[in-house]
Scaffold this active site. Structure first.
Site, PDB file in Angstrom:
ATOM      1  N   LYS A 158       0.839  -1.583   0.369  1.00 44.50           N
ATOM      2  CA  LYS A 158      -0.218   0.143  -0.036  1.00 44.50           C
ATOM      3  C   LYS A 158       0.648   1.220   0.317  1.00 44.50           C
ATOM      4  CE  LYS A 158      -1.702   1.794   3.740  1.00 44.50           C
ATOM      5  NZ  LYS A 158      -1.874   3.176   4.019  1.00 44.50           N
ATOM      6  N   ASN A 159       2.068   1.550   1.303  1.00 46.94           N
ATOM      7  CA  ASN A 159       2.569   2.722   1.032  1.00 46.94           C
ATOM      8  C   ASN A 159       3.477   2.973  -0.150  1.00 46.94           C
ATOM      9  OD1 ASN A 159       1.950   2.899   3.164  1.00 46.94           O
ATOM     10  ND2 ASN A 159       3.431   2.022   4.451  1.00 46.94           N
TER      11      ASN A 159
ATOM     12  N   CYS B  87      -5.278   8.315   9.725  1.00 46.38           N
ATOM     13  CA  CYS B  87      -5.531   8.148  10.996  1.00 46.38           C
ATOM     14  C   CYS B  87      -4.833   8.773  12.212  1.00 46.38           C
ATOM     15  CB  CYS B  87      -4.422   6.498  11.046  1.00 46.38           C
ATOM     16  SG  CYS B  87      -5.314   4.888  10.304  1.00 46.38           S
TER      17      CYS B  87
ATOM     18  N   ARG C 295       1.040  15.030  12.315  1.00 50.81           N
ATOM     19  CA  ARG C 295       1.762  14.257  11.816  1.00 50.81           C
ATOM     20  C   ARG C 295       1.248  15.630  10.129  1.00 50.81           C
ATOM     21  NH1 ARG C 295       0.520   8.579   9.309  1.00 50.81           N
ATOM     22  NH2 ARG C 295      -1.795   9.081   9.192  1.00 50.81           N
TER      23      ARG C 295
ATOM     24  N   ASP D 203       5.133   1.280  11.934  1.00 52.50           N
ATOM     25  CA  ASP D 203       4.183  -0.118  11.035  1.00 52.50           C
ATOM     26  C   ASP D 203       4.189  -1.053  11.909  1.00 52.50           C
ATOM     27  OD1 ASP D 203       3.168   2.961  10.047  1.00 52.50           O
ATOM     28  OD2 ASP D 203       2.922   1.864   8.007  1.00 52.50           O
TER      29      ASP D 203
ATOM     30  N   ARG E 186      -8.226  -0.819   5.326  1.00 50.99           N
ATOM     31  CA  ARG E 186      -7.693   0.388   4.496  1.00 50.99           C
ATOM     32  C   ARG E 186      -6.365  -0.305   4.065  1.00 50.99           C
ATOM     33  NH1 ARG E 186      -5.405   4.478   7.838  1.00 50.99           N
ATOM     34  NH2 ARG E 186      -4.936   5.228   5.782  1.00 50.99           N
TER      35      ARG E 186
END
Length: 430
Positions: free
Chosen positions: A22-23, A126, A131, A317, A409
């Site tokens: 995903k990233n 999230c 951030r 993560d 997600r």
């Protein structure tokens, strides 16, 4: 709203295919805004974030074809998606779209580079920390952009003639800001040098794709990236790298429950620190022709201390997943979070299962227990949600994980992959 119901106690045995990351997929998709030609991405995962970003890109004028057709393919783990943006239809990324996913803010770089302007809502995502977008805006300002924040939107304008190459040093490592500056710099006039850049594999994957499109990027994967601006980029075909976070997650699930699982289609080089840490807990990890084999046959899980760090350190993560594993260790472990200031929200939910965890600032002290007991729990963010699944796999009785949209997600068909290896996991719709 869907829930995940888990009956714990089964060791995992079998094969789990690892999806595309995903990233990596998200910035690669956004890179399609940089060219009027077609960018074809292989190994794109079925995820809510990917679907959401496709809607955002469509708003900007990107034509999207999945596996050569427009409908979603449900019977294949690996999708090929074609992105074509002949013209930018709209340089505004609206609040109602950007607020749902933080990474969508990254469109600001390609829009600014290609069109000379962008109006992008401040991001959501999230709730694992503030951030801020300061690093993104400072990097774009270094390239000559004029930045103004008004009414919850960032209005960015490039100088007449386009962005200008520059030397910029990030005050702290930021994967997202590295992505954005690298993409913007590909079409800038002159040479850009990015110092203290993110070294994550996903940043290198993006650079490789951009180079296939005609960019001139060197040094990706190191702390210093050099980008020589070009007049335009072309289309390309690129395969999304395997998801190292999914790899680490399932490896920890095997270590938690015992058993023997082969993770297919992954690469140990993407997460060597995490795998070395996992070996210290007692898991056996070996490379195979198709991926990695994870085995844990002993009864004990050894306690190991962890500090999260930017790549190549232990990934933030995987912090929640590792904490879940440590709840069943045979001693006391300490987990220190250095990346995000609010990433221990899973602690109270793990405590509902019987975990003994105390917090002191950014450090968690985890005292292993002999047993966990199933209970209703609630996911608070993407990675925290899967830590509850890992704990539930080893807990006695039934665990019900609520708010599983967080899982959707970032984890493709999680319950299906676990069930194939003997876990009792099912999705329940209200």
């Amino acid at each position: 709203m869907d829930r995940i119901r888990i009956t714990g106690g089964n060791a995992l045995r079998g094969i789990i295919p690892i999806s595309g990351a995903k990233n990596a997929a998200l910035p690669l998709m956004i890179a399609s805004l940089l060219t009027s030609d077609t960018l074809t991405l292989e190994n794109v995962p079925h995820l809510a974030d990917v679907e959401g970003l496709m809607r955002i890109l469509g708003n900007h004028g990107v034509d999207i074809a999945v596996n050569g057709r427009r409908e979603r393919q449900e019977n294949d783990y690996s999708r090929t998606i074609h992105f074509t943006c002949r013209t930018i239809a709209d340089t505004t990324a609206p609040y109602e779209l950007v607020s749902k996913m933080r990474a969508s803010f990254w469109v600001i770089g390609p829009l600014l580079a290609r069109e000379g302007r962008a109006r992008v809502s401040l991001p959501g995502g999230c709730a694992i920390g503030t951030r801020p977008v300061d690093l993104f805006l400072e990097a774009l300002t270094a390239l000559g952009a004029d930045i103004e924040i008004d009414g919850g939107y960032v209005n960015a304008t490039a100088p007449k003639g386009g962005l200008l190459g520059a030397r910029y040093r990030f005050p702290k490592v930021s994967v997202g800001a590295t992505h954005v500056m690298m993409m913007a710099a590909t079409l800038a006039n002159g040479t850009t040098v990015i110092e203290n850049a993110a070294r994550e594999p996903e940043a290198l994957d993006l650079a490789n794709c951009l180079n296939a499109m005609g960019a001139k990027i060197s040094g990706a994967g190191t702390k210093t990236i050099t980008v020589e601006g070009v007049a335009s980029l072309s289309g390309a075909r690129h395969r999304v790298l395997p998801d190292r976070i999914e790899t680490g997650t399932y490896a920890m699930a095997v270590a938690m429950t015992g058993g023997d699982v082969t993770l297919e289609g992954t690469d140990a080089a993407l997460l060597e620190t995490a795998l070395d840490t996992l070996r210290q807990t007692g898991a056996e990890i070996t490379a195979t022709e198709t991926g990695l084999r994870i085995v844990r046959t002993g009864d004990r899980i050894m306690p190991v201390d962890v500090v999260t760090e930017p790549f190549p350190g232990f990934p933030t993560d995987l912090q929640a997943q590792f904490m879940a594993l440590m709840t069943r260790s045979s001693g006391v472990s300490h987990i220190t979070e250095t990346i995000f200031e609010n990433r221990f929200m899973h602690v109270q939910e793990l405590a509902r299962l019987g975990a003994r965890i105390s917090l002191s600032g950014q450090m968690a002290r985890v005292e292993g227990v002999s047993r966990l007991k199933g209970a209703p729990v609630m996911a608070t963010d993407l990675r925290a949600s899967v830590s509850l699944v890992i704990a539930g796999l080893a807990a006695e009785g039934e665990t019900v994980v609520n708010r599983v949209y967080h899982l959707d997600r970032g984890f493709e068909r999680l319950e299906e992959k676990l069930t194939r290896c003997g876990a009792l996991v099912e999705r329940v719709s209200e």
